[in-house]
Design a protein around this motif. Structure first.
Motif, mmCIF file in Angstrom:
data_model
loop_
_atom_site.group_PDB
_atom_site.id
_atom_site.type_symbol
_atom_site.label_atom_id
_atom_site.label_comp_id
_atom_site.label_asym_id
_atom_site.label_seq_id
_atom_site.Cartn_x
_atom_site.Cartn_y
_atom_site.Cartn_z
ATOM 1 N N TYR A 12 33.862 35.918 44.056
ATOM 2 C CA TYR A 12 33.345 37.641 44.868
ATOM 3 C C TYR A 12 34.768 37.999 43.392
ATOM 4 N N ALA A 13 33.913 39.463 42.966
ATOM 5 C CA ALA A 13 34.416 40.424 42.070
ATOM 6 C C ALA A 13 35.603 41.133 42.752
ATOM 7 N N GLY A 14 35.385 41.477 44.119
ATOM 8 C CA GLY A 14 36.607 42.289 44.311
ATOM 9 C C GLY A 14 35.687 42.903 45.527
ATOM 10 N N MET A 15 37.062 43.839 46.418
ATOM 11 C CA MET A 15 36.486 44.160 48.015
ATOM 12 C C MET A 15 35.336 45.114 47.649
ATOM 13 N N PRO A 16 34.838 46.414 46.927
ATOM 14 C CA PRO A 16 33.929 47.182 47.018
ATOM 15 C C PRO A 16 33.186 46.525 47.103
ATOM 16 N N GLY A 17 32.518 45.302 45.857
ATOM 17 C CA GLY A 17 30.724 45.168 46.394
ATOM 18 C C GLY A 17 30.879 44.362 47.192
ATOM 19 N N LEU A 18 32.469 43.223 47.599
ATOM 20 C CA LEU A 18 31.571 42.905 49.297
ATOM 21 C C LEU A 18 32.161 43.446 50.336
ATOM 22 N N VAL A 19 32.228 44.781 50.329
ATOM 23 C CA VAL A 19 31.967 46.017 51.619
ATOM 24 C C VAL A 19 30.866 46.056 51.755
ATOM 25 N N ALA A 20 30.702 46.169 50.403
ATOM 26 C CA ALA A 20 28.421 46.785 50.128
ATOM 27 C C ALA A 20 27.907 45.840 50.519
ATOM 28 N N LYS A 21 27.940 44.568 50.472
ATOM 29 C CA LYS A 21 26.878 43.772 50.706
ATOM 30 C C LYS A 21 27.021 43.554 52.365
ATOM 31 N N PRO A 38 41.698 35.361 40.062
ATOM 32 C CA PRO A 38 41.068 36.055 38.140
ATOM 33 C C PRO A 38 40.126 36.162 37.888
ATOM 34 N N PRO A 39 39.336 36.966 37.217
ATOM 35 C CA PRO A 39 40.357 37.666 36.570
ATOM 36 C C PRO A 39 41.076 38.922 37.078
ATOM 37 N N SER A 40 40.392 39.211 38.635
ATOM 38 C CA SER A 40 40.797 40.502 39.020
ATOM 39 C C SER A 40 42.577 39.888 39.428
ATOM 40 N N THR A 41 42.756 41.548 39.073
ATOM 41 C CA THR A 41 44.076 41.725 39.501
ATOM 42 C C THR A 41 44.945 42.490 40.969
ATOM 43 N N LEU A 42 43.558 43.496 41.317
ATOM 44 C CA LEU A 42 43.738 44.085 42.360
ATOM 45 C C LEU A 42 44.448 42.945 43.778
ATOM 46 N N PRO A 43 43.220 42.107 44.319
ATOM 47 C CA PRO A 43 43.469 41.593 45.497
ATOM 48 C C PRO A 43 44.538 40.724 45.490
ATOM 49 N N ALA A 44 45.777 40.190 43.886
ATOM 50 C CA ALA A 44 46.936 40.096 44.681
ATOM 51 C C ALA A 44 48.150 40.619 45.458
ATOM 52 N N LEU A 45 47.138 42.594 45.784
ATOM 53 C CA LEU A 45 47.825 43.802 46.196
ATOM 54 C C LEU A 45 47.581 43.394 47.821
ATOM 55 N N TRP A 46 45.982 43.225 48.291
ATOM 56 C CA TRP A 46 45.843 43.325 49.386
ATOM 57 C C TRP A 46 45.108 41.889 49.831
ATOM 58 N N ALA A 47 45.134 41.430 49.221
ATOM 59 C CA ALA A 47 45.105 39.928 49.555
ATOM 60 C C ALA A 47 46.162 38.525 49.246
ATOM 61 N N PRO A 48 47.152 38.477 49.243
ATOM 62 C CA PRO A 48 48.486 38.407 48.671
ATOM 63 C C PRO A 48 48.601 36.941 49.580
ATOM 64 N N VAL A 49 49.455 36.478 49.312
ATOM 65 C CA VAL A 49 50.010 35.173 49.524
ATOM 66 C C VAL A 49 48.972 34.104 49.682
ATOM 67 N N GLY A 50 48.006 33.378 48.347
ATOM 68 C CA GLY A 50 47.837 33.258 48.342
ATOM 69 C C GLY A 50 45.394 33.485 49.667
ATOM 70 N N LEU A 51 46.076 34.540 50.072
ATOM 71 C CA LEU A 51 44.777 35.179 50.733
ATOM 72 C C LEU A 51 44.061 35.120 49.844
ATOM 73 N N ARG A 52 43.676 35.328 48.617
ATOM 74 C CA ARG A 52 42.535 36.210 47.478
ATOM 75 C C ARG A 52 41.857 34.553 47.835
ATOM 76 N N TYR A 53 42.348 33.043 48.129
ATOM 77 C CA TYR A 53 41.536 32.272 47.788
ATOM 78 C C TYR A 53 41.404 31.803 49.370
ATOM 79 N N HIS A 54 40.273 32.798 50.042
ATOM 80 C CA HIS A 54 40.584 32.466 51.524
ATOM 81 C C HIS A 54 39.240 31.074 51.738
ATOM 82 N N ALA A 55 38.536 31.276 50.624
ATOM 83 C CA ALA A 55 37.584 30.737 51.052
ATOM 84 C C ALA A 55 38.047 28.522 50.896
ATOM 85 N N LEU A 56 38.719 28.879 49.288
ATOM 86 C CA LEU A 56 39.341 27.615 49.223
ATOM 87 C C LEU A 56 40.075 27.351 50.267
#
Length: 358
Positions: free
Chosen positions: A340-349, A288-306
């Motif tokens: 990171y802030a979200g998927m678009p920036g990561l894909v671009a990187k 957070p504060p990103s909200t969309l990752p709750a949909l595309w990275a559910p069940v804790g997957l938004r904290y993949h590095a952690l």
């Protein structure tokens, strides 16, 4: 499950200095989360069963609906809910089953068999990805240096996932029964077509003992369901429209999951063993504060590095762990460099990295 080969960019890359472990970060991660290690069965079961129920209910609406707009909306809801339910396969590989009795059975009954993604396709595979000396190497079933490959490798990596439902029906509805009667085929099916892996060089070992008995029981259920599905379509008992919607929803689940996989790591390692801190920095948090990752990275997957720092932490505790660490660690800590802030920036990187001369 894939056998696709992705080309590397030509030329030799400049060697990178190894990243030493940050002891302060590792110590804080261990000490601040000791009270968070116990999974909460009510949370697991409630979340999982609600996701499965919503997913199948919405799928029924999508199939029965008349207006196209209602079919599309219900299909999207079904995809997101079933994707969340399927994501619990990741938890199964880390949680102690004694602390969640019956959850493996529940997963296979409600998601694993119906979606043809049984638990054994990840158990015994994902743990290798977390092995200290395997991560990012050629022995890691879940790693490809995508950032070092050709630019066209990225769209191919995502698009190939759209064919996953067809491949799974073929694997369980055709290959499973054939592997019982065709000499030598069983070994090939187990080694090459029984894992949710992205490394085309990965080969599974044949299961043994109790694991083999459990595998055979679950695979038999998957085979019976896949063969029944084929028979229902061939005989007309299941309409082509209903079957197409089912496959479209399953395909969308696979594509979204592949997009999540694409941005789960930076994919910059060239095969050498890495320190825990280096593995962390090659992985991604989208907190957070990103909200969309709750949909595309559910069940804790938004904290993949952690998760790579604390692989035994249950998914419902990762948010609290992140808050505790963020409140204690100095801003110079490498902990923040994996956020990171979200998927678009990561894909671009990652896409920019594939275009660099090497």
């Amino acid at each position: 499950m894939t056998t696709t080969t992705f080309a590397r960019t030509s030329g030799a890359a400049a060697p990178r200095a190894p990243i030493a472990d940050d002891r302060a970060m590792l110590k804080a991660a261990a000490e601040l989360t000791r009270d968070l290690n116990a999974p909460r069965p009510a949370v697991y079961w409630g979340d999982f069963l609600a996701s499965a129920a919503l997913g199948y209910a919405a799928l029924g609406v999508a199939i029965a609906a008349g207006p196209l707009w209602l079919t599309l909306i219900a299909g999207v809801v079904s995809m997101l809910a079933l994707y969340r339910g399927m994501s619990f396969i990741h938890e199964l590989t880390h949680v102690k089953h004694a602390s969640l009795p019956g959850f493996r059975i529940g997963y296979n009954v409600f998601i694993g068999v119906p979606m043809l993604v049984p638990s054994f396709m990840y158990e015994g595979v994902h743990n290798l990805h977390h092995a200290r000396t395997r991560y990012g190497t050629s022995d890691d079933p879940e790693y490809l240096p995508l950032a070092l490959m050709k630019p066209w490798s990225l769209p191919l990596f995502v698009l190939v996932a759209a064919l996953a439902p067809v491949a799974l029906v073929f694997r369980y509805g055709i290959l499973s029964p054939l592997s019982v009667i065709v000499p030598g085929l069983r070994k090939v099916v187990v080694e090459r077509y029984s894992a949710l892996a992205i490394n085309p060089q990965f080969r599974r070992r044949m299961p043994e003992g109790e694991a083999a008995k459990q595998w055979n029981l679950i695979e038999t259920a998957c085979a019976l369901w896949a063969m029944s599905l084929i028979a229902l379509v061939v005989t007309g008992a299941l309409s082509l429209r209903a079957f197409a919607i089912m496959m479209a929803v399953a395909s969308a689940v696979a594509v979204v999951n592949q997009l999540r996989t694409l941005v789960a790591h930076l994919w910059e390692n060239e095969g050498e063993a890495m320190t825990v801190t280096a593995q962390y920095l090659d992985s991604v948090n989208v907190p957070p504060p990103s909200t969309l990752p709750a949909l595309w990275a559910p069940v804790g997957l938004r904290y993949h590095a952690l998760h790579h720092l604390l692989p035994g932490l249950p998914y419902h505790a990762l948010g609290e762990a992140h808050r505790r660490l963020s409140g204690v660690l100095d801003k110079s800590s490498p902990y923040y460099k994996a956020n990171y802030a979200g998927m678009p920036g990561l894909v671009a990187k990652i896409a920019r990295s594939t275009m660099l001369p090497r």
